[in-house]
Design a protein around this motif. Sequence first.
Motif, PDB file in Angstrom:
ATOM      1  N   GLU A  37       0.835  -1.204   0.000  1.00 23.95           N
ATOM      2  CA  GLU A  37       0.000   0.000   0.000  1.00 23.95           C
ATOM      3  C   GLU A  37       0.870   1.254   0.000  1.00 23.95           C
ATOM      4  O   GLU A  37       0.540   2.237  -0.668  1.00 23.95           O
ATOM      5  CB  GLU A  37      -0.933  -0.001   1.210  1.00 23.95           C
ATOM      6  CG  GLU A  37      -2.005  -1.071   1.166  1.00 23.95           C
ATOM      7  CD  GLU A  37      -2.898  -0.956  -0.054  1.00 23.95           C
ATOM      8  OE1 GLU A  37      -3.282   0.184  -0.407  1.00 23.95           O
ATOM      9  OE2 GLU A  37      -3.204  -1.998  -0.662  1.00 23.95           O
ATOM     10  N   ILE A  38       1.962   1.212   0.725  1.00 26.26           N
ATOM     11  CA  ILE A  38       2.893   2.349   0.746  1.00 26.26           C
ATOM     12  C   ILE A  38       3.514   2.550  -0.632  1.00 26.26           C
ATOM     13  O   ILE A  38       3.634   3.674  -1.125  1.00 26.26           O
ATOM     14  CB  ILE A  38       3.991   2.135   1.803  1.00 26.26           C
ATOM     15  CG1 ILE A  38       3.381   2.128   3.208  1.00 26.26           C
ATOM     16  CG2 ILE A  38       5.070   3.213   1.694  1.00 26.26           C
ATOM     17  CD1 ILE A  38       4.349   1.749   4.311  1.00 26.26           C
ATOM     18  N   LEU A  39       3.882   1.435  -1.267  1.00 19.17           N
ATOM     19  CA  LEU A  39       4.476   1.507  -2.609  1.00 19.17           C
ATOM     20  C   LEU A  39       3.480   2.048  -3.635  1.00 19.17           C
ATOM     21  O   LEU A  39       3.869   2.741  -4.583  1.00 19.17           O
ATOM     22  CB  LEU A  39       4.974   0.125  -3.032  1.00 19.17           C
ATOM     23  CG  LEU A  39       6.207  -0.387  -2.301  1.00 19.17           C
ATOM     24  CD1 LEU A  39       6.493  -1.839  -2.686  1.00 19.17           C
ATOM     25  CD2 LEU A  39       7.422   0.487  -2.611  1.00 19.17           C
ATOM     26  N   LYS A  40       2.192   1.750  -3.450  1.00 18.19           N
ATOM     27  CA  LYS A  40       1.165   2.282  -4.357  1.00 18.19           C
ATOM     28  C   LYS A  40       1.140   3.802  -4.308  1.00 18.19           C
ATOM     29  O   LYS A  40       1.023   4.471  -5.335  1.00 18.19           O
ATOM     30  CB  LYS A  40      -0.218   1.724  -3.976  1.00 18.19           C
ATOM     31  CG  LYS A  40      -0.449   0.276  -4.350  1.00 18.19           C
ATOM     32  CD  LYS A  40      -1.839  -0.165  -3.926  1.00 18.19           C
ATOM     33  CE  LYS A  40      -2.067  -1.641  -4.212  1.00 18.19           C
ATOM     34  NZ  LYS A  40      -3.425  -2.085  -3.773  1.00 18.19           N
ATOM     35  N   VAL A  41       1.227   4.335  -3.092  1.00 19.27           N
ATOM     36  CA  VAL A  41       1.224   5.789  -2.930  1.00 19.27           C
ATOM     37  C   VAL A  41       2.473   6.392  -3.584  1.00 19.27           C
ATOM     38  O   VAL A  41       2.390   7.375  -4.325  1.00 19.27           O
ATOM     39  CB  VAL A  41       1.176   6.181  -1.435  1.00 19.27           C
ATOM     40  CG1 VAL A  41       1.320   7.687  -1.273  1.00 19.27           C
ATOM     41  CG2 VAL A  41      -0.131   5.696  -0.804  1.00 19.27           C
TER      42      VAL A  41
END
Length: 267
Positions: A37-41
């Motif tokens: 999820e962090i990488l998506k941001v």
Amino acid sequence: MKKILKGYILWTYGVFYCFLLLIGITMLVLKFHTLAEILKVISAWTATFVFVVMFHKIYPKDNFIHFIKRQVSGRIKISTVACIILLQFFICLGSILFKSIIDNMPIKAQLITSWTTLLAVFANNLIQGPLGEELGWRGFVLNELQKKFSPLKSAIIVGAVWGFWHAPLWFIASGYEGIQLVQYIIFFMVSIISLSIIMTVFYNLTHNLVITMIIHQFFNYFTAIQLGDRLHTFMVTALLYFIAALVLVNYKGVLFKQQNSSLNNNV
């Protein structure tokens, strides 16, 4: 500049696609969903990251802070912001009314109704969309294209490039396949190119990237809060944004005027 512009686009595509691959590995192989999820941001900011890294090659005599200030220096009227939001609200309303007739789905059942969820969706879309994309796609690419082409042609080109940048998401995140996937891609591209035209109109009127961020944000948000058949949502949204773009094509002639490049000239 033509070579640098192509290089920027290729790097933005390449880095974004690498992020998607890394996200896939993180989720499916390593099972680190929080990290994914962090990488998506972070991936949503690819267009900005690449621009920052390439800035001194693009504008060797310019200062990055001064460049940012010029991009947000234009005056924006409250009436302009209200007009944009109302336009996109009515497009959203049109989509909802269409689905209520075609899918026989009550209006209340088509929308997220929880205020906490609505706020979370708004914040999530802001971080993963306009804040991370507009500096590169509009602040740099659109401005540079307008030095060579008409604003209308530039808007169509950047819209197409920006749209196809999302291509992997059509196959891994849309949930469609076969003819429905083809329809989804067509509706998506019509929406994005139409949106790019609308953005260019208001950007050239205000010379302020904040206006494109607002348009981008409400396009994402009004789509995200709708429930039900997303293919129907995109179909109506694409049609209505296309109509809006056609109406605005001749607005004050801004899509056919040679633009003042002082916003991004080297200092």
